[in-house]
Write a protein that holds these residues in place. Structure first.
Motif, mmCIF file in Angstrom:
data_model
loop_
_atom_site.group_PDB
_atom_site.id
_atom_site.type_symbol
_atom_site.label_atom_id
_atom_site.label_comp_id
_atom_site.label_asym_id
_atom_site.label_seq_id
_atom_site.Cartn_x
_atom_site.Cartn_y
_atom_site.Cartn_z
ATOM 1 N N LYS A 70 0.844 -1.180 0.000
ATOM 2 C CA LYS A 70 0.000 0.000 0.000
ATOM 3 C C LYS A 70 0.888 1.242 0.000
ATOM 4 C CE LYS A 70 -3.901 -2.115 2.381
ATOM 5 N NZ LYS A 70 -4.714 -2.156 3.626
ATOM 6 N N LYS A 71 0.395 2.312 -0.573
ATOM 7 C CA LYS A 71 1.169 3.555 -0.721
ATOM 8 C C LYS A 71 1.625 4.131 0.614
ATOM 9 C CE LYS A 71 0.611 3.921 -5.226
ATOM 10 N NZ LYS A 71 1.468 3.031 -5.972
ATOM 11 N N ASP A 72 0.875 3.891 1.690
ATOM 12 C CA ASP A 72 1.227 4.483 2.981
ATOM 13 C C ASP A 72 2.249 3.668 3.782
ATOM 14 O OD1 ASP A 72 -0.583 2.425 3.490
ATOM 15 O OD2 ASP A 72 -1.570 3.482 5.129
ATOM 16 N N VAL B 86 -0.892 -4.790 1.928
ATOM 17 C CA VAL B 86 -0.748 -4.957 0.482
ATOM 18 C C VAL B 86 -1.989 -4.527 -0.293
ATOM 19 C CG1 VAL B 86 0.905 -6.842 0.762
ATOM 20 C CG2 VAL B 86 -1.544 -7.355 0.522
ATOM 21 N N CYS B 87 -1.779 -4.366 -1.607
ATOM 22 C CA CYS B 87 -2.861 -4.053 -2.540
ATOM 23 C C CYS B 87 -2.471 -4.628 -3.902
ATOM 24 C CB CYS B 87 -3.092 -2.544 -2.625
ATOM 25 S SG CYS B 87 -1.671 -1.617 -3.197
ATOM 26 N N ASP B 88 -3.294 -4.381 -4.893
ATOM 27 C CA ASP B 88 -2.991 -4.799 -6.270
ATOM 28 C C ASP B 88 -2.734 -6.300 -6.397
ATOM 29 O OD1 ASP B 88 -3.074 -2.063 -6.938
ATOM 30 O OD2 ASP B 88 -0.928 -1.846 -6.580
ATOM 31 N N ARG B 89 -3.561 -7.103 -5.742
ATOM 32 C CA ARG B 89 -3.380 -8.558 -5.766
ATOM 33 C C ARG B 89 -3.652 -9.122 -7.155
ATOM 34 N NH1 ARG B 89 -6.450 -13.228 -5.410
ATOM 35 N NH2 ARG B 89 -5.610 -14.913 -4.090
ATOM 36 N N SER B 90 -2.769 -10.007 -7.591
ATOM 37 C CA SER B 90 -2.965 -10.791 -8.814
ATOM 38 C C SER B 90 -2.698 -12.245 -8.466
ATOM 39 C CB SER B 90 -2.004 -10.355 -9.916
ATOM 40 O OG SER B 90 -2.315 -9.050 -10.345
ATOM 41 N N CYS B 91 -3.431 -13.130 -9.106
ATOM 42 C CA CYS B 91 -3.294 -14.549 -8.791
ATOM 43 C C CYS B 91 -3.313 -15.374 -10.068
ATOM 44 C CB CYS B 91 -4.445 -14.965 -7.876
ATOM 45 S SG CYS B 91 -4.451 -16.718 -7.456
ATOM 46 N N LEU B 92 -2.525 -16.446 -10.067
ATOM 47 C CA LEU B 92 -2.530 -17.422 -11.146
ATOM 48 C C LEU B 92 -2.417 -18.801 -10.519
ATOM 49 C CD1 LEU B 92 -2.308 -18.090 -14.228
ATOM 50 C CD2 LEU B 92 0.157 -18.067 -13.886
ATOM 51 N N ASP B 93 -3.350 -19.670 -10.843
ATOM 52 C CA ASP B 93 -3.314 -21.064 -10.402
ATOM 53 C C ASP B 93 -3.253 -21.950 -11.653
ATOM 54 O OD1 ASP B 93 -3.747 -20.272 -7.720
ATOM 55 O OD2 ASP B 93 -5.907 -20.247 -8.030
ATOM 56 N N TYR B 94 -2.389 -22.972 -11.616
ATOM 57 C CA TYR B 94 -2.345 -23.874 -12.763
ATOM 58 C C TYR B 94 -1.836 -25.241 -12.343
ATOM 59 C CZ TYR B 94 2.738 -23.134 -13.117
ATOM 60 O OH TYR B 94 4.083 -23.072 -12.853
ATOM 61 N N VAL B 95 -2.232 -26.234 -13.125
ATOM 62 C CA VAL B 95 -1.812 -27.612 -12.909
ATOM 63 C C VAL B 95 -0.555 -27.846 -13.725
ATOM 64 C CG1 VAL B 95 -2.437 -30.042 -13.170
ATOM 65 C CG2 VAL B 95 -4.185 -28.366 -12.503
ATOM 66 N N ALA B 96 0.497 -28.308 -13.069
ATOM 67 C CA ALA B 96 1.748 -28.607 -13.759
ATOM 68 C C ALA B 96 1.568 -29.869 -14.579
ATOM 69 C CB ALA B 96 2.876 -28.774 -12.759
#
Length: 103
Positions: free
Chosen positions: A11-13, A90-100
């Motif tokens: 977060k910015k603060d 925190v902020c700006d959450r991004s997520c990636l889930d994948y099967v190997a």
């Protein structure tokens, strides 16, 4: 095996000088979840991305199967760590889930 990758910015603060301490505590607390959350195999916490990155920190976990991502997300131990040591900062959450896949 399933990979669950989550990235955030602070977060910015959040003062720059506080970030190293927060990163260390986040990494320590998230790593304690291995052995507590069913299906969670490994936890890696990325604190020093290279300059081309769009996020400041990342969590890379491996889980046994796709269904374990939901178990992890709602597990009381994970929720406690996330609510105490991660989400407040925190902020700006991004997520990636994948099967190997085997190559």
């Amino acid at each position: 095996m399933v990979y669950h990758i989550v990235m955030w910015n602070f977060k910015k603060d959040i003062p720059k000088e506080k970030k190293p301490e927060l990163k260390a505590v986040m990494a320590e607390q998230l790593k304690t979840l291995v052995g507590k959350v069913p299906g969670l195999l490994t936890v890696e916490f990325v604190t020093e991305p290279i300059p081309s990155s769009t996020h400041e920190i990342a969590l890379v976990t491996t889980l046994e199967k796709a269904e374990d991502v939901a178990v992890y997300g709602s597990h009381p131990a994970h929720v406690a760590v996330a609510d105490t040591y991660v989400r407040p900062y925190v902020c700006d959450r991004s997520c990636l889930d994948y099967v190997a896949k085997d190559i």
